[in-house]
Scaffold this active site. Structure first.
Site, short mmCIF file in Angstrom:
data_model
loop_
_atom_site.label_atom_id
_atom_site.label_comp_id
_atom_site.label_asym_id
_atom_site.label_seq_id
_atom_site.Cartn_x
_atom_site.Cartn_y
_atom_site.Cartn_z
N TYR A 136 1.57 -0.11 0.35
CA TYR A 136 2.12 0.98 1.17
C TYR A 136 1.16 1.32 2.31
O TYR A 136 1.58 1.51 3.45
CB TYR A 136 2.34 2.17 0.26
CG TYR A 136 2.71 3.47 0.94
CD1 TYR A 136 4.02 3.74 1.32
CD2 TYR A 136 1.75 4.46 1.17
CE1 TYR A 136 4.36 4.95 1.91
CE2 TYR A 136 2.07 5.66 1.76
CZ TYR A 136 3.38 5.91 2.14
OH TYR A 136 3.71 7.10 2.72
N LYS A 178 1.90 1.04 6.30
CA LYS A 178 1.81 2.17 7.21
C LYS A 178 0.82 1.89 8.34
O LYS A 178 1.04 2.33 9.49
CB LYS A 178 1.40 3.43 6.45
CG LYS A 178 2.48 3.96 5.52
CD LYS A 178 3.71 4.45 6.26
CE LYS A 178 4.66 5.22 5.36
NZ LYS A 178 5.87 5.69 6.05
#
Length: 268
Positions: free
Chosen positions: A159, A163
Site C-alpha cells: 500500500y 501511494k
C-alpha cells in the site's frame, strides 16, 4: 454543510466513494453544487450512500466500478458523462491495503500485486479513461488521495509503495495535461477515522498525541482539501502534494517530547 457553491454545473466522478474518505468527498462536492457519481466495487453500498445524499436534496447517483478492471472503469466514465452531462472532476479515492506478513520476506506476491493494481494502476486507469472528457470540459481537475505512508514507514509495504507511486503519477500527469487545460493534484492524509478503524478506538487514542494538532483526522478534513484543489480557487495549482495530516510529517512530536527536561547542552 457548506455555503460554498464552487461546483455548480460540474460533473464529478469519485472512486471508492461508498464509505470513508470517498463518501465524504462525494458529499462535500455535492453540497457545493456538483452532480456527483458515487462509484465503488460494492454497488449496493454505493447505492445506499447515494440514496442517503439524495434524501438531502443532493444530485448524486451510484454506479458499480472496479478500478482493477479496465472495462469497468471505462463503463463508469462513459456513464458519468452520459448521466451528468459532462465530466469536470475526477477524484481517485479507491485503494487496497493488505496487512503485512509478520516477516517482510513472507509477503505474498498476490497481496503486493492487488494493492498496487487497485491503489496505483486503478488511478491510472481512471485518469486515462477520464482525460479526454476532462479536456473537453475546459476546467478539468484530477485529485487523488495519497497517504503519509508514501513518505515514512508506517507499515503496509505494498500500500505504501502504491501511494508513493501515486505521487509520481500525479506529477507526470500534471506535466502532460497542463497544456490541455487539466490540473492534477494529490492530497496526503494522515490517520483518518474511517470504518477501517472501527472497534479500534484505543488505537486511535494512542495515536492522537503523535499529531501536533492533538487529534486524528476526520473524513471531512480530507474532503475539504479535495474540494479546494478541485475548484477554481486552485486554478493556478497543479502537480502539487498537499499534506492534510495534522502536522504529523512536519513535526516529530516524539523527539520533542523526549527532549523536554533535558539540558540544552545535552541535546543533539
Amino acid at each position: 454543510m457548506t455555503d460554498l457553491k464552487r461546483f455548480e454545473g460540474h460533473g464529478v466522478l469519485v472512486t471508492g466513494a461508498a464509505r470513508g474518505i470517498g463518501a465524504a468527498v462525494a458529499r462535500r462536492l455535492a453540497e457545493e453544487g456538483g452532480r456527483v457519481l458515487v462509484t465503488d466495487r460494492d454497488l449496493p453500498e454505493a447505492e445506499q450512500a447515494a440514496a442517503a445524499l439524495r434524501e438531502q436534496g443532493l444530485a448524486v447517483r451510484a454506479f458499480g466500478c472496479d478500478v482493477a478492471d479496465r472495462a469497468s472503469v471505462e463503463a463508469a466514465v462513459a456513464h458519468a458523462v452520459d448521466v451528468l452531462g459532462s465530466l469536470d472532476v475526477l477524484v481517485n479515492s479507491a485503494a487496497s491495503c493488505t496487512p503485512d506478513a509478520a516477516l517482510f520476506e513472507d509477503g505474498p506476491d498476490e497481496a503486493w500485486a492487488r494493492d498496487l493494481d487497485v491503489t496505483l494502476t486503478g488511478a491510472y486507469r481512471c485518469c486515462r479513461a477520464a482525460l479526454p472528457h476532462l479536456v473537453a470540459s475546459g476546467r478539468g481537475a484530477v485529485v487523488s488521495v495519497g497517504s503519509v505512508n508514501a513518505l515514512q514507514d508506517f507499515g503496509n509495504h505494498a500500500y505504501s509503495a502504491a501511494k508513493a507511486g501515486l505521487g509520481s503519477l500525479t506529477r507526470t500527469l500534471a506535466g502532460h495535461a497542463a497544456a490541455r487545460g487539466v490540473r492534477a493534484n494529490l492530497v496526503v492524509p494522515g490517520t483518518v477515522r474511517t470504518s477501517a478503524w472501527e472497534g479500534r478506538d484505543a488505537a486511535l487514542d494512542a495515536l492522537r498525541p503523535l499529531y501536533p494538532l492533538g487529534r486524528v483526522g476526520e473524513p471531512e478534513d480530507i474532503a475539504a482539501a479535495v474540494a479546494f484543489l478541485a475548484s477554481r480557487d486552485a486554478a493556478w495549482i497543479t502537480g502539487t502534494t498537499l499534506h492534510v495530516d495534522g502536522g504529523l510529517t512536519a513535526v516529530h512530536t516524539g523527539f520533542r517530547t523526549a527532549l523536554r527536561g533535558v539540558p540544552a547542552t545535552d541535546a543533539p
